[in-house]
Every structure is written in structure tokens, then in C-alpha cells.
Design a protein around this motif. Structure first.
Motif, PDB file in Angstrom:
ATOM      1  N   VAL A  17       0.632  -1.614   0.281  1.00  0.00           N
ATOM      2  CA  VAL A  17       0.081  -0.406  -0.011  1.00  0.00           C
ATOM      3  C   VAL A  17       1.092   1.126   0.026  1.00  0.00           C
ATOM      4  O   VAL A  17       0.437   1.919  -1.000  1.00  0.00           O
ATOM      5  CB  VAL A  17      -1.040  -0.027   1.352  1.00  0.00           C
ATOM      6  N   ILE A 102       1.295   7.582  -3.097  1.00  0.00           N
ATOM      7  CA  ILE A 102       0.915   8.024  -2.095  1.00  0.00           C
ATOM      8  C   ILE A 102       1.728   9.234  -1.275  1.00  0.00           C
ATOM      9  O   ILE A 102       0.465   9.497  -0.611  1.00  0.00           O
ATOM     10  CB  ILE A 102       1.954   6.419  -1.139  1.00  0.00           C
ATOM     11  N   ASP A 176      -4.138  -4.867   0.555  1.00  0.00           N
ATOM     12  CA  ASP A 176      -4.049  -4.569  -0.657  1.00  0.00           C
ATOM     13  C   ASP A 176      -3.856  -6.517  -0.960  1.00  0.00           C
ATOM     14  O   ASP A 176      -3.395  -7.216  -1.522  1.00  0.00           O
ATOM     15  CB  ASP A 176      -2.267  -4.709  -1.691  1.00  0.00           C
ATOM     16  N   VAL A 194      -6.900  -1.542  -3.315  1.00  0.00           N
ATOM     17  CA  VAL A 194      -5.832  -1.483  -4.076  1.00  0.00           C
ATOM     18  C   VAL A 194      -4.738  -3.085  -4.279  1.00  0.00           C
ATOM     19  O   VAL A 194      -4.209  -3.848  -3.620  1.00  0.00           O
ATOM     20  CB  VAL A 194      -4.218  -0.607  -3.370  1.00  0.00           C
ATOM     21  N   THR A 210      -1.865   1.945  -6.801  1.00  0.00           N
ATOM     22  CA  THR A 210      -1.678   2.848  -5.710  1.00  0.00           C
ATOM     23  C   THR A 210      -1.884   4.457  -6.499  1.00  0.00           C
ATOM     24  O   THR A 210      -2.585   5.880  -5.795  1.00  0.00           O
ATOM     25  CB  THR A 210      -0.812   3.257  -4.448  1.00  0.00           C
ATOM     26  N   LEU A 213      -5.370   6.193  -6.041  1.00  0.00           N
ATOM     27  CA  LEU A 213      -6.108   6.913  -4.533  1.00  0.00           C
ATOM     28  C   LEU A 213      -5.595   8.332  -4.437  1.00  0.00           C
ATOM     29  O   LEU A 213      -5.155   9.051  -4.347  1.00  0.00           O
ATOM     30  CB  LEU A 213      -5.201   6.133  -3.356  1.00  0.00           C
TER      31      LEU A 213
END
Length: 226
Positions: A17, A102, A176, A194, A210, A213
Motif C-alpha cells: 500500500v 502515496i 492490498d 488496492v 496506488t 488513490l
């Protein structure tokens, strides 16, 4: 019925993640399996992902029909040996290991005043966060040593929400793996998956990777479902 604005906390898994450090874990387990003369397989790799150190070791020893060969104390030593190999591998970690998108997502959460907690089964999580220079985002990290049960049990996500003084029902949990998503769903948080479609089938909200997101993306999927 879930409404987007009821969520004020975001609980993060680490491996897969925030960083792809699972590759280092698998490499270390692979090395240990080789030393023990146990054949390393793709199926074994998939099974140990997201498990605690002890559960991973048990799974590997069972696969090699060696579980009865080692006492509990010897198994702890084997786990420590794997951890040593892992620490050597992650000593090279840097901000380059942070997965795409991220940092932007974490910046967005901070700007919107969301509570952020790391809920990783890895005892090395604080070190990895430091190596990737993400400490400012994660002042709150669940200490897996204080838990009585590991994922897929929901305990880690219940604890993570409590660090924010929130109910899990007011939190998003980002994972994930099937194991991790079972934990998020069991805690009552909204699960955000994810990764590969089959792996995240049980997630409430799904993203292929990711880089996708965003809060807007999560909101859109929640609203589409209702």
C-alpha cells in the motif's frame, strides 16, 4: 448507509500500500527456506503475504514437513534469522520505495485534517517509515507486539481506530491483500482495496493501483454504491 463525510480517519497497511517492501519479506523467507532445504513456491509466497512472522514460519515449515523438527525456542531463532536477513535488505530502503501516488494522497489527507494511522503486522514498520522519510505522516503506528491476534483478525484495525479516538465505522482501511481486507471488514471500517482484482474482491472500494488513490475517487465509488 455509508456517507462519505462520516469518514475522518484513514488506517493504512504498509506492504503493498505504502511501499512494496513485501518483496524484501519474500526474499528473506525464500533465503530461509533455501537454508532449511524447503522448496520455495509461488503458492507459498502468496500464502505468507500479510501474515505475522510466526504464522509465516509455521506455514513454511508445514510446507516442508518440518514443523515437528524444531522446538518453540528454535522456531523463534529461525524467525529472528529471517528478520536479520530482512533488516539487511531494507537497510537500502529510501523514499524511492514509496509507491506511486502515496505522497500526494497523504498530503491530501493532511490538508483535509484526516487522522492517519499505520496498521501493519510488521514489527519493523517504524524503521521502514523512517527510511522512506514518512515519519511526519505517521506519528501513530499500531505496535503489533501489543496485539493478541494477527490479521485476518480485525484487532489491529480496531486498535488503529482507537488511537484516533474513533469508531472503526468512521475510518477507511486501505489494504492490498485478502487477509488484510478480511481484518478491515471485520473491524467495521470501510475497506479500500488496492491491487489485483482477485486479491481485493471483498473491498468496498477498489483501485487497480496506488496512483489512483484520491479522496475524490473514494467518494465517487461510495456514492455510486448508494
Amino acid at each position: 448507509m455509508a456517507k462519505f463525510d462520516q469518514y475522518t480517519g484513514v488506517l493504512f497497511d504498509l506492504h503493498g500500500v505504502i511501499a512494496d517492501s513485501s518483496q524484501y519479506h519474500l526474499q528473506a523467507w525464500h533465503q530461509l527456506a533455501d537454508e532449511l532445504g524447503i522448496t520455495w513456491t509461488q503458492s507459498l509466497a502468496e500464502r505468507v503475504l500479510g501474515m505475522s512472522r510466526q504464522d509465516s514460519l509455521t506455514t513454511i515449515l508445514q510446507a516442508g514437513h518440518q514443523l515437528n523438527r524444531y522446538t518453540a525456542a528454535e522456531q523463534v531463532k529461525l524467525g529472528d534469522r529471517k528478520n536479520q536477513m530482512y533488516l539487511e535488505l531494507i537497510s537500502q530502503m529510501s523514499p524511492a520505495d514509496v509507491l506511486p501516488g502515496i505522497i500526494d494522497f497523504l498530503d491530501e489527507l493532511k490538508a483535509q485534517h484526516y487522522g492517519i494511522v499505520l496498521a501493519s503486522a510488521s514489527v519493523n514498520a517504524p524503521l521502514e517509515i523512517k527510511k522512506m522519510q514518512l515519519t511526519d505522516y505517521f506519528p501513530l503506528i499500531v505496535d503489533p507486539a501489543t496485539l493478541t491476534r494477527n490479521k485476518p483478525d480485525p484487532e489491529i484495525y480496531v486498535r488503529a481506530a482507537s488511537l484516533l479516538n474513533l469508531s472503526p465505522t468512521n475510518c477507511l482501511g486501505i489494504e492490498d491483500s485478502k487477509t488484510g481486507l478480511t481484518a478491515v471488514n471485520g473491524a467495521g471500517a470501510l475497506s479500500v482495496g488496492v491491487g489485483a482484482t482477485a486479491e481485493i474482491a471483498t473491498a468496498d472500494v477498489k483501485f487497480a493501483d496506488t496512483a489512483e488513490l484520491t479522496l475524490a475517487g473514494i467518494q465517487k465509488q461510495i456514492e455510486q454504491q448508494h
